[in-house]
Motif scaffolding. Sequence first.
Motif, PDB file in Angstrom:
ATOM      1  N   SER A 117      25.074  38.012  29.545  1.00 20.44           N
ATOM      2  CA  SER A 117      24.038  37.620  28.585  1.00 20.44           C
ATOM      3  C   SER A 117      23.032  38.754  28.402  1.00 20.44           C
ATOM      4  O   SER A 117      22.352  39.132  29.361  1.00 20.44           O
ATOM      5  CB  SER A 117      23.331  36.365  29.118  1.00 20.44           C
ATOM      6  OG  SER A 117      22.247  36.024  28.299  1.00 20.44           O
ATOM      7  N   PRO A 118      22.896  39.280  27.205  1.00 25.59           N
ATOM      8  CA  PRO A 118      21.957  40.391  26.998  1.00 25.59           C
ATOM      9  C   PRO A 118      20.503  40.014  27.266  1.00 25.59           C
ATOM     10  O   PRO A 118      19.738  40.814  27.793  1.00 25.59           O
ATOM     11  CB  PRO A 118      22.154  40.760  25.527  1.00 25.59           C
ATOM     12  CG  PRO A 118      23.469  40.178  25.139  1.00 25.59           C
ATOM     13  CD  PRO A 118      23.666  38.980  26.001  1.00 25.59           C
ATOM     14  N   HIS A 119      20.112  38.797  26.880  1.00 25.86           N
ATOM     15  CA  HIS A 119      18.715  38.376  27.019  1.00 25.86           C
ATOM     16  C   HIS A 119      18.689  36.938  27.543  1.00 25.86           C
ATOM     17  O   HIS A 119      19.572  36.147  27.186  1.00 25.86           O
ATOM     18  CB  HIS A 119      17.996  38.411  25.661  1.00 25.86           C
ATOM     19  CG  HIS A 119      18.209  39.692  24.913  1.00 25.86           C
ATOM     20  ND1 HIS A 119      19.101  39.806  23.864  1.00 25.86           N
ATOM     21  CD2 HIS A 119      17.680  40.917  25.102  1.00 25.86           C
ATOM     22  CE1 HIS A 119      19.089  41.063  23.416  1.00 25.86           C
ATOM     23  NE2 HIS A 119      18.252  41.757  24.152  1.00 25.86           N
ATOM     24  N   PRO A 120      17.668  36.601  28.339  1.00 24.24           N
ATOM     25  CA  PRO A 120      17.557  35.205  28.774  1.00 24.24           C
ATOM     26  C   PRO A 120      17.429  34.302  27.552  1.00 24.24           C
ATOM     27  O   PRO A 120      16.505  34.476  26.755  1.00 24.24           O
ATOM     28  CB  PRO A 120      16.254  35.199  29.605  1.00 24.24           C
ATOM     29  CG  PRO A 120      16.037  36.623  29.997  1.00 24.24           C
ATOM     30  CD  PRO A 120      16.588  37.447  28.864  1.00 24.24           C
ATOM     31  N   ASP A 121      18.300  33.450  27.373  1.00 22.06           N
ATOM     32  CA  ASP A 121      18.481  32.397  26.346  1.00 22.06           C
ATOM     33  C   ASP A 121      19.848  32.505  25.663  1.00 22.06           C
ATOM     34  O   ASP A 121      20.397  31.498  25.224  1.00 22.06           O
ATOM     35  CB  ASP A 121      17.370  32.294  25.280  1.00 22.06           C
ATOM     36  CG  ASP A 121      17.337  33.415  24.219  1.00 22.06           C
ATOM     37  OD1 ASP A 121      18.125  34.349  24.308  1.00 22.06           O
ATOM     38  OD2 ASP A 121      16.488  33.313  23.304  1.00 22.06           O
ATOM     39  N   ASP A 122      20.416  33.747  25.597  1.00 22.53           N
ATOM     40  CA  ASP A 122      21.712  33.887  24.932  1.00 22.53           C
ATOM     41  C   ASP A 122      22.791  33.053  25.622  1.00 22.53           C
ATOM     42  O   ASP A 122      23.638  32.445  24.959  1.00 22.53           O
ATOM     43  CB  ASP A 122      22.157  35.364  24.910  1.00 22.53           C
ATOM     44  CG  ASP A 122      21.298  36.208  23.994  1.00 22.53           C
ATOM     45  OD1 ASP A 122      20.985  35.740  22.882  1.00 22.53           O
ATOM     46  OD2 ASP A 122      20.941  37.337  24.386  1.00 22.53           O
ATOM     47  N   GLU A 123      22.766  33.051  26.960  1.00 16.77           N
ATOM     48  CA  GLU A 123      23.804  32.328  27.706  1.00 16.77           C
ATOM     49  C   GLU A 123      23.775  30.833  27.426  1.00 16.77           C
ATOM     50  O   GLU A 123      24.808  30.193  27.279  1.00 16.77           O
ATOM     51  CB  GLU A 123      23.700  32.601  29.227  1.00 16.77           C
ATOM     52  CG  GLU A 123      22.436  32.181  29.926  1.00 16.77           C
ATOM     53  CD  GLU A 123      21.185  32.880  29.436  1.00 16.77           C
ATOM     54  OE1 GLU A 123      20.415  32.213  28.716  1.00 16.77           O
ATOM     55  OE2 GLU A 123      20.964  34.040  29.773  1.00 16.77           O
ATOM     56  N   VAL A 124      22.544  30.281  27.321  1.00 18.68           N
ATOM     57  CA  VAL A 124      22.429  28.831  27.108  1.00 18.68           C
ATOM     58  C   VAL A 124      22.697  28.481  25.643  1.00 18.68           C
ATOM     59  O   VAL A 124      23.408  27.521  25.336  1.00 18.68           O
ATOM     60  CB  VAL A 124      21.036  28.326  27.551  1.00 18.68           C
ATOM     61  CG1 VAL A 124      20.860  26.852  27.193  1.00 18.68           C
ATOM     62  CG2 VAL A 124      20.870  28.526  29.058  1.00 18.68           C
ATOM     63  N   LEU A 125      22.150  29.282  24.723  1.00 17.61           N
ATOM     64  CA  LEU A 125      22.359  28.994  23.301  1.00 17.61           C
ATOM     65  C   LEU A 125      23.851  29.018  22.958  1.00 17.61           C
ATOM     66  O   LEU A 125      24.371  28.112  22.313  1.00 17.61           O
ATOM     67  CB  LEU A 125      21.626  30.027  22.441  1.00 17.61           C
ATOM     68  CG  LEU A 125      20.101  29.963  22.450  1.00 17.61           C
ATOM     69  CD1 LEU A 125      19.527  31.156  21.689  1.00 17.61           C
ATOM     70  CD2 LEU A 125      19.596  28.666  21.825  1.00 17.61           C
ATOM     71  N   ALA A 126      24.527  30.071  23.411  1.00 20.82           N
ATOM     72  CA  ALA A 126      25.910  30.269  22.967  1.00 20.82           C
ATOM     73  C   ALA A 126      26.916  29.476  23.775  1.00 20.82           C
ATOM     74  O   ALA A 126      27.950  29.065  23.236  1.00 20.82           O
ATOM     75  CB  ALA A 126      26.264  31.755  23.037  1.00 20.82           C
ATOM     76  N   ALA A 127      26.634  29.279  25.062  1.00 24.36           N
ATOM     77  CA  ALA A 127      27.675  28.725  25.930  1.00 24.36           C
ATOM     78  C   ALA A 127      27.131  27.749  26.969  1.00 24.36           C
ATOM     79  O   ALA A 127      27.804  27.476  27.963  1.00 24.36           O
ATOM     80  CB  ALA A 127      28.412  29.869  26.638  1.00 24.36           C
ATOM     81  N   GLY A 128      25.954  27.193  26.719  1.00 24.04           N
ATOM     82  CA  GLY A 128      25.372  26.279  27.700  1.00 24.04           C
ATOM     83  C   GLY A 128      26.270  25.090  28.003  1.00 24.04           C
ATOM     84  O   GLY A 128      26.399  24.666  29.149  1.00 24.04           O
ATOM     85  N   GLY A 129      26.919  24.570  26.977  1.00 24.48           N
ATOM     86  CA  GLY A 129      27.790  23.411  27.188  1.00 24.48           C
ATOM     87  C   GLY A 129      29.007  23.770  28.017  1.00 24.48           C
ATOM     88  O   GLY A 129      29.435  22.997  28.889  1.00 24.48           O
TER      89      GLY A 129
END
Length: 199
Positions: A3-15
Amino acid sequence: MVSPHPDDEVLAAGGLIHSWAAAGYPVTIVSVTDGEAAFPAWQGLDLVRREELKGALRKLCLTHVSVMRLGLPDGKVAEHANRLRNALLTLLTPRLTVLAPYEHDGHPDHESTGRVCCDLAHSHGVTVARYPVWAWHHTDPSGLHGRRGGRFMLSFEARRAKARAVQCFVSQLQPPRAKPIVPPHVLSYFERPYETFLL
Ligand SMILES: [Zn+2]
């Protein structure tokens, strides 16, 4: 998950992260930068965003998810690609699946990170799936639908956990005295009942 920035991981693939962790698979999030360049005048934003990520992961997963924080300078991942590559090399295992940012995502850090991940995955025979974030907003999304890939359908639990986790990124959704980095019309791409990955 890289994840480049904190939030990308959850936005794109949190589920997907929620579902994998709930099924007992080990998940490691490589947090490449702390996202401090989102608001350059905001002193301590790096610490704020690290805490937001911790809070989001607590909402997202009941089980422990490992975080490897690299602390590369936000906006300058390309200049530090070797550090990213070396860190990822320590995590490579034969049965690994790498979730990487789409290398044509429309943000320099996403594209640099994506290229490093794809190169490593291909040279080591590891499965890689790429996720769009800004490409939904910056490009014609119909172009993404035509790419080889698939949708990961979210369970009710995964969708609920993701929605709660997303709300932890207050600095990006409701920054004080500034326009949000992730405004509602962008957020709507990540509220869908599925997540999209390109192969
Ligand atoms: Zn980002």
